[in-house]
Design a protein around this motif. Structure first.
Motif, PDB file in Angstrom:
ATOM      1  N   CYS A 184       0.816  -1.215   0.000  1.00 36.75           N
ATOM      2  CA  CYS A 184       0.000   0.000   0.000  1.00 36.75           C
ATOM      3  C   CYS A 184       0.852   1.268   0.000  1.00 36.75           C
ATOM      4  CB  CYS A 184      -0.951   0.005   1.201  1.00 36.75           C
ATOM      5  SG  CYS A 184      -2.002   1.469   1.308  1.00 36.75           S
ATOM      6  N   LEU A 185       1.592   1.496   1.068  1.00 38.68           N
ATOM      7  CA  LEU A 185       2.292   2.777   1.219  1.00 38.68           C
ATOM      8  C   LEU A 185       3.320   3.023   0.119  1.00 38.68           C
ATOM      9  CD1 LEU A 185       2.833   2.886   5.104  1.00 38.68           C
ATOM     10  CD2 LEU A 185       0.916   3.760   3.756  1.00 38.68           C
ATOM     11  N   SER A 186       4.073   1.979  -0.255  1.00 33.61           N
ATOM     12  CA  SER A 186       5.115   2.172  -1.261  1.00 33.61           C
ATOM     13  C   SER A 186       4.545   2.290  -2.674  1.00 33.61           C
ATOM     14  CB  SER A 186       6.112   1.006  -1.207  1.00 33.61           C
ATOM     15  OG  SER A 186       5.477  -0.204  -1.579  1.00 33.61           O
ATOM     16  N   ARG A 187       3.290   1.979  -2.852  1.00 30.80           N
ATOM     17  CA  ARG A 187       2.668   2.019  -4.186  1.00 30.80           C
ATOM     18  C   ARG A 187       1.948   3.338  -4.474  1.00 30.80           C
ATOM     19  NH1 ARG A 187       0.019  -4.014  -5.146  1.00 30.80           N
ATOM     20  NH2 ARG A 187       1.949  -5.214  -4.827  1.00 30.80           N
ATOM     21  N   HIS A 188       1.882   4.190  -3.473  1.00 29.39           N
ATOM     22  CA  HIS A 188       1.134   5.437  -3.656  1.00 29.39           C
ATOM     23  C   HIS A 188       1.975   6.634  -3.234  1.00 29.39           C
ATOM     24  CE1 HIS A 188      -2.613   3.238  -4.369  1.00 29.39           C
ATOM     25  NE2 HIS A 188      -2.320   2.483  -3.318  1.00 29.39           N
ATOM     26  N   GLU A 189       1.827   7.715  -3.955  1.00 33.11           N
ATOM     27  CA  GLU A 189       2.341   9.009  -3.519  1.00 33.11           C
ATOM     28  C   GLU A 189       1.122   9.850  -3.167  1.00 33.11           C
ATOM     29  OE1 GLU A 189       5.008  10.993  -6.103  1.00 33.11           O
ATOM     30  OE2 GLU A 189       6.578   9.466  -5.938  1.00 33.11           O
ATOM     31  N   PHE A 190       0.830   9.893  -1.895  1.00 33.53           N
ATOM     32  CA  PHE A 190      -0.395  10.546  -1.443  1.00 33.53           C
ATOM     33  C   PHE A 190      -0.318  12.048  -1.689  1.00 33.53           C
ATOM     34  CE2 PHE A 190       0.052   6.854   1.534  1.00 33.53           C
ATOM     35  CZ  PHE A 190      -0.971   6.092   0.984  1.00 33.53           C
ATOM     36  N   VAL A 191      -1.383  12.586  -2.263  1.00 36.60           N
ATOM     37  CA  VAL A 191      -1.420  14.023  -2.527  1.00 36.60           C
ATOM     38  C   VAL A 191      -2.098  14.784  -1.395  1.00 36.60           C
ATOM     39  CG1 VAL A 191      -1.422  13.669  -5.019  1.00 36.60           C
ATOM     40  CG2 VAL A 191      -3.597  13.837  -3.809  1.00 36.60           C
ATOM     41  N   SER A 192      -2.838  14.079  -0.559  1.00 34.23           N
ATOM     42  CA  SER A 192      -3.532  14.742   0.552  1.00 34.23           C
ATOM     43  C   SER A 192      -3.765  13.750   1.676  1.00 34.23           C
ATOM     44  CB  SER A 192      -4.880  15.311   0.080  1.00 34.23           C
ATOM     45  OG  SER A 192      -5.767  14.260  -0.269  1.00 34.23           O
ATOM     46  N   TYR A 193      -4.041  14.296   2.853  1.00 29.28           N
ATOM     47  CA  TYR A 193      -4.364  13.440   3.994  1.00 29.28           C
ATOM     48  C   TYR A 193      -5.642  12.655   3.730  1.00 29.28           C
ATOM     49  CZ  TYR A 193      -6.208  12.147   8.554  1.00 29.28           C
ATOM     50  OH  TYR A 193      -6.754  11.454   9.604  1.00 29.28           O
ATOM     51  N   GLN A 194      -6.618  13.270   3.066  1.00 28.81           N
ATOM     52  CA  GLN A 194      -7.880  12.592   2.759  1.00 28.81           C
ATOM     53  C   GLN A 194      -7.644  11.363   1.883  1.00 28.81           C
ATOM     54  OE1 GLN A 194      -7.371  15.890   2.573  1.00 28.81           O
ATOM     55  NE2 GLN A 194      -8.685  16.547   4.295  1.00 28.81           N
ATOM     56  N   GLU A 195      -6.751  11.503   0.896  1.00 28.54           N
ATOM     57  CA  GLU A 195      -6.449  10.363   0.037  1.00 28.54           C
ATOM     58  C   GLU A 195      -5.763   9.252   0.826  1.00 28.54           C
ATOM     59  OE1 GLU A 195      -4.508   9.657  -4.335  1.00 28.54           O
ATOM     60  OE2 GLU A 195      -3.273  10.693  -2.837  1.00 28.54           O
ATOM     61  N   ALA A 196      -4.815   9.622   1.674  1.00 26.68           N
ATOM     62  CA  ALA A 196      -4.125   8.631   2.494  1.00 26.68           C
ATOM     63  C   ALA A 196      -5.109   7.905   3.410  1.00 26.68           C
ATOM     64  CB  ALA A 196      -3.035   9.312   3.329  1.00 26.68           C
ATOM     65  N   TYR A 197      -6.024   8.667   4.007  1.00 24.15           N
ATOM     66  CA  TYR A 197      -7.015   8.084   4.907  1.00 24.15           C
ATOM     67  C   TYR A 197      -7.869   7.061   4.167  1.00 24.15           C
ATOM     68  CZ  TYR A 197     -10.476   7.944   8.670  1.00 24.15           C
ATOM     69  OH  TYR A 197     -11.302   7.523   9.686  1.00 24.15           O
ATOM     70  N   GLN A 198      -8.283   7.414   2.962  1.00 26.78           N
ATOM     71  CA  GLN A 198      -9.152   6.533   2.172  1.00 26.78           C
ATOM     72  C   GLN A 198      -8.419   5.268   1.733  1.00 26.78           C
ATOM     73  OE1 GLN A 198     -10.784   8.344  -1.351  1.00 26.78           O
ATOM     74  NE2 GLN A 198     -11.424   6.381  -2.222  1.00 26.78           N
ATOM     75  N   LEU A 199      -7.221   5.425   1.149  1.00 27.82           N
ATOM     76  CA  LEU A 199      -6.515   4.277   0.593  1.00 27.82           C
ATOM     77  C   LEU A 199      -6.003   3.326   1.679  1.00 27.82           C
ATOM     78  CD1 LEU A 199      -4.548   5.992  -2.313  1.00 27.82           C
ATOM     79  CD2 LEU A 199      -6.604   4.577  -2.456  1.00 27.82           C
ATOM     80  N   VAL A 200      -5.520   3.870   2.776  1.00 31.43           N
ATOM     81  CA  VAL A 200      -5.055   3.004   3.872  1.00 31.43           C
ATOM     82  C   VAL A 200      -6.242   2.262   4.488  1.00 31.43           C
ATOM     83  CG1 VAL A 200      -3.986   2.948   6.155  1.00 31.43           C
ATOM     84  CG2 VAL A 200      -3.007   4.375   4.346  1.00 31.43           C
ATOM     85  N   GLY A 201      -7.359   2.951   4.665  1.00 33.98           N
ATOM     86  CA  GLY A 201      -8.551   2.301   5.178  1.00 33.98           C
ATOM     87  C   GLY A 201      -9.030   1.183   4.271  1.00 33.98           C
ATOM     88  N   GLU A 202      -8.975   1.416   2.954  1.00 34.63           N
ATOM     89  CA  GLU A 202      -9.370   0.385   1.991  1.00 34.63           C
ATOM     90  C   GLU A 202      -8.432  -0.819   2.074  1.00 34.63           C
ATOM     91  OE1 GLU A 202      -9.441   2.285  -1.783  1.00 34.63           O
ATOM     92  OE2 GLU A 202     -11.347   3.322  -1.426  1.00 34.63           O
ATOM     93  N   TYR A 203      -7.139  -0.565   2.258  1.00 33.32           N
ATOM     94  CA  TYR A 203      -6.204  -1.685   2.352  1.00 33.32           C
ATOM     95  C   TYR A 203      -6.468  -2.519   3.608  1.00 33.32           C
ATOM     96  CZ  TYR A 203      -2.136  -4.582   2.830  1.00 33.32           C
ATOM     97  OH  TYR A 203      -1.321  -5.687   2.975  1.00 33.32           O
ATOM     98  N   ILE A 204      -6.741  -1.870   4.717  1.00 33.20           N
ATOM     99  CA  ILE A 204      -7.004  -2.616   5.949  1.00 33.20           C
ATOM    100  C   ILE A 204      -8.261  -3.470   5.797  1.00 33.20           C
ATOM    101  CG2 ILE A 204      -7.624  -2.382   8.392  1.00 33.20           C
ATOM    102  CD1 ILE A 204      -5.789   0.047   8.516  1.00 33.20           C
ATOM    103  N   ARG A 205      -9.292  -2.950   5.124  1.00 33.66           N
ATOM    104  CA  ARG A 205     -10.492  -3.764   4.871  1.00 33.66           C
ATOM    105  C   ARG A 205     -10.157  -4.948   3.960  1.00 33.66           C
ATOM    106  NH1 ARG A 205     -12.803   1.372   4.982  1.00 33.66           N
ATOM    107  NH2 ARG A 205     -12.575   1.654   2.722  1.00 33.66           N
ATOM    108  N   PHE A 206      -9.340  -4.693   2.920  1.00 35.97           N
ATOM    109  CA  PHE A 206      -8.898  -5.780   2.041  1.00 35.97           C
ATOM    110  C   PHE A 206      -8.134  -6.836   2.837  1.00 35.97           C
ATOM    111  CE2 PHE A 206      -4.954  -7.161  -0.135  1.00 35.97           C
ATOM    112  CZ  PHE A 206      -5.499  -8.104  -0.978  1.00 35.97           C
ATOM    113  N   TYR A 207      -7.215  -6.389   3.694  1.00 36.08           N
ATOM    114  CA  TYR A 207      -6.408  -7.308   4.493  1.00 36.08           C
ATOM    115  C   TYR A 207      -7.300  -8.166   5.388  1.00 36.08           C
ATOM    116  CZ  TYR A 207      -3.356  -8.926   8.244  1.00 36.08           C
ATOM    117  OH  TYR A 207      -2.715  -9.711   9.180  1.00 36.08           O
TER     118      TYR A 207
END
Length: 240
Positions: A184-207
Motif C-alpha cells: 500500500c504505502l510504497s505504491r502510492h504518492e499521497f497528494v492529501s491526507y484525505q487520500e491517504a485516509y481513504q486508501l489506507v482504510g481500503e487496504y485494511i479492509r482488504f487485508y
C-alpha cells in the motif's frame, strides 16, 4: 559538616556542592561531594518515586484462541504533496491476525491508544465477558502514557511491554506493517491526507476480509474466524 550542622541541614549533595563553591570558593564537582558525603554518612535519604503503573515485561505465551493476546504499534506514512507524515496505530489479534481496530491521523497520543482499545473491546463484545486479552506494545510514549495505562486499568486489561530493541516480541504487528508498506504505502504518492485516509482504510479492509494468509489455512482473517467458529478448521497454537 559545618553546613550540615547549620541551616543547610536539609540540603542534598548537589546543593551542598553549590554552597562549597560559592561560600568557600572551592573547585569541586558534584561527584566529589557525593563521595565525601557518603564517607561521612551524611547523605540525605533519597525520595522514593511511587510508580502508579509498574512496567510489566512481555512473557512467553502459548495462544490457543482469538482475544487472548493483542499487539499494538504505530506505523508512519508520508503525504508527498503536503510534505508531512501521518500516523497509523493498529491493534492486531495474534491468533486470527485481524486488525481489530486502528487510529489514522496527523497526531497520535495516549488518548488515541485508549480509544482504539475501547473500540476494539466493544467490537469483539468483550465488555460482556470477564475474559479480556493481554495487550502487548513497545515502550512508545503513547503506550506508557497515563491515558493509556488508566484505560487498561479501567477496562481490566493487562498491558505488557517488550524490552527495548526486541521487535521480534511484537512480530505479528511488525509483519502486518511490512505488508502494509509493500502493498500500500510504497505504491502510492499521497497528494492529501484525505487520500491517504481513504486508501489506507481500503487496504485494511482488504487485508481483513479478502487477503489470504498462509498461517490461516490460506484464508483471510475474517473468513478464518468464521470457519473456525463453525468447526470447519482445526485449532492450532501460536507461540510468542
Amino acid at each position: 559538616m559545618e553546613l550540615v550542622a547549620g541551616e543547610e541541614n536539609a540540603y542534598g549533595y548537589r546543593k551542598l556542592a553549590i554552597c562549597l563553591r560559592r561560600r568557600y570558593n572551592l573547585v569541586i564537582n558534584n561527584k566529589k561531594v557525593y563521595r565525601l558525603c557518603k564517607e561521612l554518612d551524611i547523605l540525605a535519604p533519597q525520595r522514593r518515586i511511587n510508580v502508579k503503573h509498574p512496567r510489566r515485561l512481555a512473557v512467553n505465551r502459548k495462544i490457543t484462541a482469538s482475544d487472548q493476546l493483542w499487539e499494538v504499534d504505530i506505523k508512519y506514512g508520508y503525504i508527498t504533496e503536503e510534505d508531512r507524515f501521518f500516523y497509523l496505530m493498529c491493534l492486531i489479534d495474534v491468533y486470527d491476525r485481524m486488525v481489530v481496530d486502528y487510529h489514522l491521523g496527523l497526531s497520535c497520543e495516549g488518548k488515541h491508544a485508549a480509544q482504539v482499545l475501547q473500540r476494539a473491546l466493544w467490537k469483539r463484545n468483550l465488555f460482556e465477558t470477564d475474559c479480556r486479552p493481554v495487550i502487548r506494545s513497545d515502550n512508545g510514549p503513547q503506550f506508557i502514557s497515563h491515558a493509556f495505562e488508566e484505560a487498561c486499568e479501567k477496562f481490566s486489561v493487562e498491558h505488557e511491554r517488550i524490552p527495548p530493541k526486541t521487535p521480534n516480541k511484537n512480530a505479528h504487528i511488525e509483519s502486518f506493517h511490512a505488508l502494509l508498506e509493500a502493498e500500500c504505502l510504497s505504491r502510492h504518492e499521497f497528494v492529501s491526507y484525505q487520500e491517504a485516509y481513504q486508501l489506507v482504510g481500503e487496504y485494511i479492509r482488504f487485508y481483513n476480509e479478502r487477503r489470504i494468509h498462509g498461517s490461516l489455512y490460506d484464508f483471510a482473517p475474517c473468513e478464518f474466524r468464521q470457519r473456525l467458529a463453525a468447526g470447519q478448521l482445526k485449532p492450532f497454537i501460536v507461540k510468542v
